[in-house]
Design a protein around this motif. Structure first.
Motif, PDB file in Angstrom:
ATOM      1  N   ALA A   7       0.860  -1.194   0.000  1.00 58.38           N
ATOM      2  CA  ALA A   7       0.000   0.000   0.000  1.00 58.38           C
ATOM      3  C   ALA A   7       0.895   1.242   0.000  1.00 58.38           C
ATOM      4  O   ALA A   7       1.486   1.595   1.022  1.00 58.38           O
ATOM      5  N   LYS A  55       0.268   4.245   0.002  1.00 57.21           N
ATOM      6  CA  LYS A  55      -0.151   5.361   0.861  1.00 57.21           C
ATOM      7  C   LYS A  55       0.647   5.373   2.158  1.00 57.21           C
ATOM      8  O   LYS A  55       0.843   6.411   2.763  1.00 57.21           O
ATOM      9  N   CYS A  56       1.100   4.215   2.596  1.00 62.16           N
ATOM     10  CA  CYS A  56       1.819   4.107   3.867  1.00 62.16           C
ATOM     11  C   CYS A  56       3.305   4.364   3.681  1.00 62.16           C
ATOM     12  O   CYS A  56       3.944   5.042   4.501  1.00 62.16           O
ATOM     13  N   TYR A  99      -6.744   1.964  -7.074  1.00 59.78           N
ATOM     14  CA  TYR A  99      -7.957   2.237  -6.289  1.00 59.78           C
ATOM     15  C   TYR A  99      -7.936   3.717  -5.941  1.00 59.78           C
ATOM     16  O   TYR A  99      -6.863   4.303  -5.765  1.00 59.78           O
ATOM     17  N   ARG A 114     -15.100  -1.982  -4.339  1.00 55.21           N
ATOM     18  CA  ARG A 114     -14.856  -2.058  -2.894  1.00 55.21           C
ATOM     19  C   ARG A 114     -16.178  -2.306  -2.197  1.00 55.21           C
ATOM     20  O   ARG A 114     -17.164  -1.595  -2.426  1.00 55.21           O
ATOM     21  N   MET A 162     -12.763  -5.734  -3.204  1.00 51.98           N
ATOM     22  CA  MET A 162     -11.817  -5.396  -2.136  1.00 51.98           C
ATOM     23  C   MET A 162     -12.607  -5.084  -0.859  1.00 51.98           C
ATOM     24  O   MET A 162     -13.592  -4.344  -0.888  1.00 51.98           O
ATOM     25  N   HIS A 175     -11.566  -3.630   2.767  1.00 51.47           N
ATOM     26  CA  HIS A 175     -10.524  -3.148   3.699  1.00 51.47           C
ATOM     27  C   HIS A 175     -11.245  -2.818   4.991  1.00 51.47           C
ATOM     28  O   HIS A 175     -12.031  -1.886   5.048  1.00 51.47           O
ATOM     29  N   GLY A 210      -7.567  -6.175   1.803  1.00 48.66           N
ATOM     30  CA  GLY A 210      -7.096  -4.873   2.275  1.00 48.66           C
ATOM     31  C   GLY A 210      -5.831  -4.952   3.113  1.00 48.66           C
ATOM     32  O   GLY A 210      -5.089  -5.936   3.084  1.00 48.66           O
ATOM     33  N   GLY A 211      -5.625  -3.900   3.881  1.00 46.11           N
ATOM     34  CA  GLY A 211      -4.437  -3.841   4.736  1.00 46.11           C
ATOM     35  C   GLY A 211      -4.843  -3.902   6.196  1.00 46.11           C
ATOM     36  O   GLY A 211      -5.925  -4.393   6.540  1.00 46.11           O
ATOM     37  N   GLY A 212      -3.949  -3.404   7.054  1.00 50.01           N
ATOM     38  CA  GLY A 212      -4.306  -3.244   8.461  1.00 50.01           C
ATOM     39  C   GLY A 212      -4.195  -4.485   9.323  1.00 50.01           C
ATOM     40  O   GLY A 212      -4.623  -4.470  10.475  1.00 50.01           O
ATOM     41  N   PRO A 221      -0.845  -4.870   2.565  1.00 47.77           N
ATOM     42  CA  PRO A 221      -0.262  -4.271   3.765  1.00 47.77           C
ATOM     43  C   PRO A 221       0.561  -3.015   3.463  1.00 47.77           C
ATOM     44  O   PRO A 221       1.197  -2.913   2.408  1.00 47.77           O
ATOM     45  N   GLY A 222       0.506  -2.090   4.376  1.00 49.56           N
ATOM     46  CA  GLY A 222       1.408  -0.937   4.356  1.00 49.56           C
ATOM     47  C   GLY A 222       2.258  -1.037   5.605  1.00 49.56           C
ATOM     48  O   GLY A 222       3.401  -1.499   5.592  1.00 49.56           O
ATOM     49  N   GLU A 223       1.622  -0.685   6.706  1.00 51.65           N
ATOM     50  CA  GLU A 223       2.297  -0.649   8.007  1.00 51.65           C
ATOM     51  C   GLU A 223       3.054  -1.957   8.327  1.00 51.65           C
ATOM     52  O   GLU A 223       4.197  -1.911   8.792  1.00 51.65           O
ATOM     53  N   TYR A 252       3.487   6.079   7.125  1.00 50.71           N
ATOM     54  CA  TYR A 252       2.646   7.279   7.057  1.00 50.71           C
ATOM     55  C   TYR A 252       3.381   8.533   7.548  1.00 50.71           C
ATOM     56  O   TYR A 252       2.751   9.487   7.993  1.00 50.71           O
TER      57      TYR A 252
HETATM   58  C1  LIG Z   1      -7.767   0.362   1.001  1.00 48.59           C
HETATM   59  C2  LIG Z   1      -6.557   0.268   1.857  1.00 48.59           C
HETATM   60  N1  LIG Z   1      -5.668  -0.715   1.630  1.00 48.59           N
HETATM   61  C3  LIG Z   1      -4.551  -0.846   2.377  1.00 48.59           C
HETATM   62  C4  LIG Z   1      -4.262   0.044   3.407  1.00 48.59           C
HETATM   63  C5  LIG Z   1      -2.990  -0.121   4.203  1.00 48.59           C
HETATM   64  O1  LIG Z   1      -3.249  -0.282   5.539  1.00 48.59           O
HETATM   65  P1  LIG Z   1      -2.071  -0.541   6.587  1.00 48.59           P
HETATM   66  O2  LIG Z   1      -0.989   0.438   6.329  1.00 48.59           O
HETATM   67  O3  LIG Z   1      -2.724  -0.336   7.905  1.00 48.59           O
HETATM   68  O4  LIG Z   1      -1.633  -1.957   6.383  1.00 48.59           O
HETATM   69  C6  LIG Z   1      -5.175   1.075   3.681  1.00 48.59           C
HETATM   70  C7  LIG Z   1      -4.934   2.029   4.785  1.00 48.59           C
HETATM   71  O5  LIG Z   1      -5.682   2.897   5.099  1.00 48.59           O
HETATM   72  C8  LIG Z   1      -6.348   1.204   2.887  1.00 48.59           C
HETATM   73  O6  LIG Z   1      -7.227   2.189   3.106  1.00 48.59           O
END
Ligand SMILES: Cc1ncc(COP(=O)(O)O)c(C=O)c1O
Length: 367
Positions: free
Chosen positions: A36, A38-39, A78, A120, A161, A163, A198-200, A232-234, A326
């Protein structure tokens, strides 16, 4: 090499520890893993990450492009909402597109026919300590809720998807949630080819029951004949890097306060957003207590209050642990503060200076 603070130090050996867990899960559960962005999107270490992961997922066109250009494996696109201009560009870079709503799917599927298309789904359940990050919160706009809407979308899609987790280290909870999803969406899942969960999921946390997760993912995939993905990101970068800072001043107001050459707001924003403390370890002997603070103008720019072995002095180095997720992606030029450089500790232990940011970068970020 003498490095000038502040800098984020990405440690490849520590990253590898997490990546090996991912690799184990991949090989033993047939799940595919996409990072991910974004992370964490520091492409200077994508060379290592791509050996152990299958691709990237995104929250915007730019992240899609970054995944395509720098990661060069599977690219999932996405976004909570694509504009028409953006979606037209997506097929140049992505293999899959996941729409957040039925209205986006209906308006834009014509532009992405050649890709795998998913939607989603918001299952209405979640695990999150924070309302801000809870995808199932009241009035959530994240994903399609209505089941008959999803059924009506089946003719356009071959995947979905979900999440629904944020830093979920509780396997039992994840397991029950997945059972709920399997039960609630059985007739939909049977008709899909791939599902991203998803992630998390905090599977790189110490003592996480990896074998149980493996089995759970495999059973879910087999039950519906699906290719399962995790995003996964985190979990990829947990404990894999630090923010190295220096004490610039020490002041006193009922407590000793050490002011660093960084700021929560600009360099570790989530500490403020989620009102948490930095993970600086308290010394065993509780000798000297300091509030560790940032140097932005915000009165509440505070990393936390910690015990140190000895008295701090100006010029001391303070290392803020677990500082990658992040944070690098969110760093900003608030107060025109110096931006931390990026440094990598390679697998062989050597230190590689990657990038510093200058006044010109600050200037160019403005107009
Ligand atoms: C759609 C989606 N996928 C993946 C992630 C990554 O989550 P994480 O960094 O908690 O693993 C997020 C985090 O907000 C998300 O919104």
């Amino acid at each position: 090499m003498k490095l000038k603070t502040p800098y984020y130090l990405i440690d490849e050996s520590k990253l590898l520890k997490n990546l090996k867990i991912i690799d184990y899960l991949r090989k033993n559960s047939n799940t595919k893993f996409v990072l991910a962005l974004k992370c964490f999107s520091s492409w200077c270490v994508f060379g290592l990450i791509r050996k152990y992961m299958d691709g990237t997922t995104s929250s915007s066109l730019y992240e899609v492009k970054l995944g395509y250009e720098k990661f060069k494996k599977e690219v999932h696109a996405y976004s909570v909402a694509f504009s028409e201009d953006e979606i037209k560009e997506i097929p140049k870079y992505a293999d899959k597109v996941i729409f957040n709503s039925i209205s986006q799917l209906k308006r834009f599927h014509k532009y992405v026919r050649q890709l795998k298309i998913g939607i989603r789904i918001n299952p209405g359940i979640s695990y999150s300590q924070y309302d801000l990050a809870d995808p199932a919160r009241r009035y959530s706009r994240l994903g399609v809720i209505n089941k008959s809407d999803i059924l009506s979308a089946l003719k356009f899609i071959n995947g979905a998807m979900f999440h629904f987790n944020c830093e979920n280290d509780n396997f039992e909870n994840f397991s029950k949630s997945l059972d709920f999803i399997a039960y609630k969406y059985e007739n939909i899942l049977k008709r899909l080819k791939w599902v991203s969960l998803g992630g998390g999921i905090y599977f790189t946390k110490k003592d996480y029951p990896i074998e149980n997760l493996c089995k759970k993912l495999k059973d879910f995939a087999n039950a519906f004949n699906l290719q399962v993905y995790l995003e996964p990101g985190e979990a990829v970068i947990t404990e894999a890097g630090i923010l190295v800072t220096k004490v610039l001043d020490i002041v006193y107001n009922k407590i000793d306060i050490a002011i660093l050459d960084v700021s929560t707001e600009a360099h570790m924003l989530d500490l403020l957003v989620y009102r948490t403390e930095a993970k600086i370890k308290n010394a065993k002997r509780k000798n000297f207590r300091y509030m560790i603070a940032g140097r932005s103008c915000l009165a509440g720019d505070i990393f936390g209050t910690f015990y140190f072995e000895r008295k701090l002095k100006i010029g001391d180095i303070i290392k803020i642990p677990d500082a990658l997720g992040y944070s690098i992606v969110k760093k900003n030029w608030f107060n025109g503060l110096i931006m931390p450089s990026i440094v990598v500790k390679k697998l062989d232990g050597s230190i590689k200076f990657i990038k510093s940011f200058s006044y010109e970068d600050y200037l160019n970020s403005l107009s």
